[in-house]
Write a protein that holds these residues in place. Structure first.
Motif, PDB file in Angstrom:
ATOM      1  N   THR A   1       0.835  -1.202   0.000  1.00  0.00           N
ATOM      2  CA  THR A   1       0.000   0.000   0.000  1.00  0.00           C
ATOM      3  C   THR A   1       0.871   1.254   0.000  1.00  0.00           C
ATOM      4  N   ALA A   2       2.033   1.187   0.627  1.00  0.00           N
ATOM      5  CA  ALA A   2       2.969   2.317   0.583  1.00  0.00           C
ATOM      6  C   ALA A   2       3.388   2.596  -0.857  1.00  0.00           C
ATOM      7  N   GLU A   3       3.626   1.550  -1.644  1.00  0.00           N
ATOM      8  CA  GLU A   3       3.988   1.738  -3.053  1.00  0.00           C
ATOM      9  C   GLU A   3       2.846   2.365  -3.837  1.00  0.00           C
ATOM     10  N   LEU A   4       1.613   1.961  -3.540  1.00  0.00           N
ATOM     11  CA  LEU A   4       0.458   2.583  -4.196  1.00  0.00           C
ATOM     12  C   LEU A   4       0.390   4.062  -3.821  1.00  0.00           C
TER      13      LEU A   4
ATOM     14  N   ARG B   1       3.364  10.136   3.341  1.00  0.00           N
ATOM     15  CA  ARG B   1       3.838   9.742   4.675  1.00  0.00           C
ATOM     16  C   ARG B   1       3.028   8.584   5.222  1.00  0.00           C
ATOM     17  N   SER B   2       3.694   7.791   6.025  1.00  0.00           N
ATOM     18  CA  SER B   2       2.991   6.735   6.753  1.00  0.00           C
ATOM     19  C   SER B   2       1.978   7.380   7.689  1.00  0.00           C
ATOM     20  N   ALA B   3       0.771   6.859   7.703  1.00  0.00           N
ATOM     21  CA  ALA B   3      -0.287   7.433   8.549  1.00  0.00           C
ATOM     22  C   ALA B   3       0.101   7.431  10.020  1.00  0.00           C
ATOM     23  N   GLY B   4       0.885   6.459  10.431  1.00  0.00           N
ATOM     24  CA  GLY B   4       1.298   6.378  11.821  1.00  0.00           C
ATOM     25  C   GLY B   4       2.261   7.474  12.252  1.00  0.00           C
ATOM     26  N   LEU B   5       2.848   8.183  11.297  1.00  0.00           N
ATOM     27  CA  LEU B   5       3.827   9.228  11.614  1.00  0.00           C
ATOM     28  C   LEU B   5       3.261  10.637  11.535  1.00  0.00           C
ATOM     29  N   VAL B   6       2.030  10.796  11.076  1.00  0.00           N
ATOM     30  CA  VAL B   6       1.432  12.129  10.902  1.00  0.00           C
ATOM     31  C   VAL B   6       0.754  12.544  12.203  1.00  0.00           C
ATOM     32  N   ARG B   7       1.172  13.689  12.732  1.00  0.00           N
ATOM     33  CA  ARG B   7       0.602  14.171  13.997  1.00  0.00           C
ATOM     34  C   ARG B   7      -0.305  15.383  13.822  1.00  0.00           C
ATOM     35  N   ASP B   8      -0.139  16.129  12.736  1.00  0.00           N
ATOM     36  CA  ASP B   8      -0.840  17.397  12.581  1.00  0.00           C
ATOM     37  C   ASP B   8      -1.222  17.590  11.116  1.00  0.00           C
ATOM     38  N   LEU B   9      -2.466  17.973  10.861  1.00  0.00           N
ATOM     39  CA  LEU B   9      -2.918  18.187   9.484  1.00  0.00           C
ATOM     40  C   LEU B   9      -2.973  19.654   9.087  1.00  0.00           C
TER      41      LEU B   9
END
Length: 170
Positions: free
Chosen positions: A16-19, A37-45
C-alpha cells in the motif's frame, strides 16, 4: 506558499505504501505539492490543504495505522477535501469492476465526508511475515494484483478535482 496535499497510508508489508507513492508521484506530475507519509507518523494536518488516505485491507478492515489516523484526525479530515483508497483483493476483481468499500471503510468515508473511494488490487508474496500470510502464499492465493496504470488514472482524477477546488474564483 502553495497548498500541500498529504498522501497518508497504512501499510504492513509495503504494498500500500507503493500505491501511495504512485498517487503522490501522479499528483506531483499534475503540478501539486505533495507529501507522502505513513499514517502512523502524521501528527498534525494543519500544513495540508487536502488529504488522500489509503489503507491495506485485512479481513475487510483497514490496516491499523490508517484506522487510527482517521479516528485521530476526524475533525480536521471532515473540513478538508479527502479521498480514500483501499488495497487488498488478492485476485483480479479490482481490475475487472468497481468494488464497493467494505462496511467499515464505507462508514469512515461517510463520517469524514470523503469525496471518493476506490479499491485497488493488493500484493502478498513470500516476503510477507506471519503464519497466515505464509499459508495464503503457500496455497497459491498470493501474488501481485496491483494495477499502477489504474492507480495513476484515479490520482489524475483527484488532481483535476483539486485544481478546480483551488482555482481562483472570478
Amino acid at each position: 506558499m502553495a497548498p500541500v496535499v498529504l498522501v497518508a497510508y497504512g501499510s504492513t508489508y509495503g504494498s500500500t505504501a507503493e500505491l501511495a507513492r504512485t498517487v503522490g508521484d501522479t499528483l506531483r506530475k499534475a503540478g501539486l505539492l505533495v507529501e507522502v507519509r505513513s499514517a502512523g507518523l502524521v501528527r498534525d494536518l494543519t500544513p495540508y490543504a487536502a488529504v488522500v488516505l489509503g489503507g491495506a485491507l485485512y479481513a475487510g478492515r483497514w490496516q491499523r495505522d490508517a484506522r487510527r489516523f482517521a479516528r485521530r484526525h476526524r475533525a480536521a479530515l471532515a473540513r478538508l477535501p479527502l479521498w480514500l483508497f483501499s488495497s487488498g483483493p488478492l485476485d483480479s476483481s479490482a481490475a475487472q469492476r468497481t468494488l464497493p468499500p467494505p462496511p467499515s471503510v464505507r462508514r469512515q468515508a461517510h463520517r469524514l465526508g470523503a469525496r471518493g473511494h476506490i479499491t485497488f488490487g493488493g500484493r502478498l508474496d513470500e516476503r510477507a511475515d506471519g503464519w497466515l500470510a505464509h499459508r495464503i502464499v503457500a496455497s497459491g492465493k498470493g501474488g501481485d494484483f496491483r494495477d499502477f496504470v489504474a492507480v495513476s488514472a484515479w490520482a489524475e482524477g483527484v488532481a483535476r478535482e483539486l485544481r478546480t477546488l483551488t482555482a481562483p474564483q472570478a
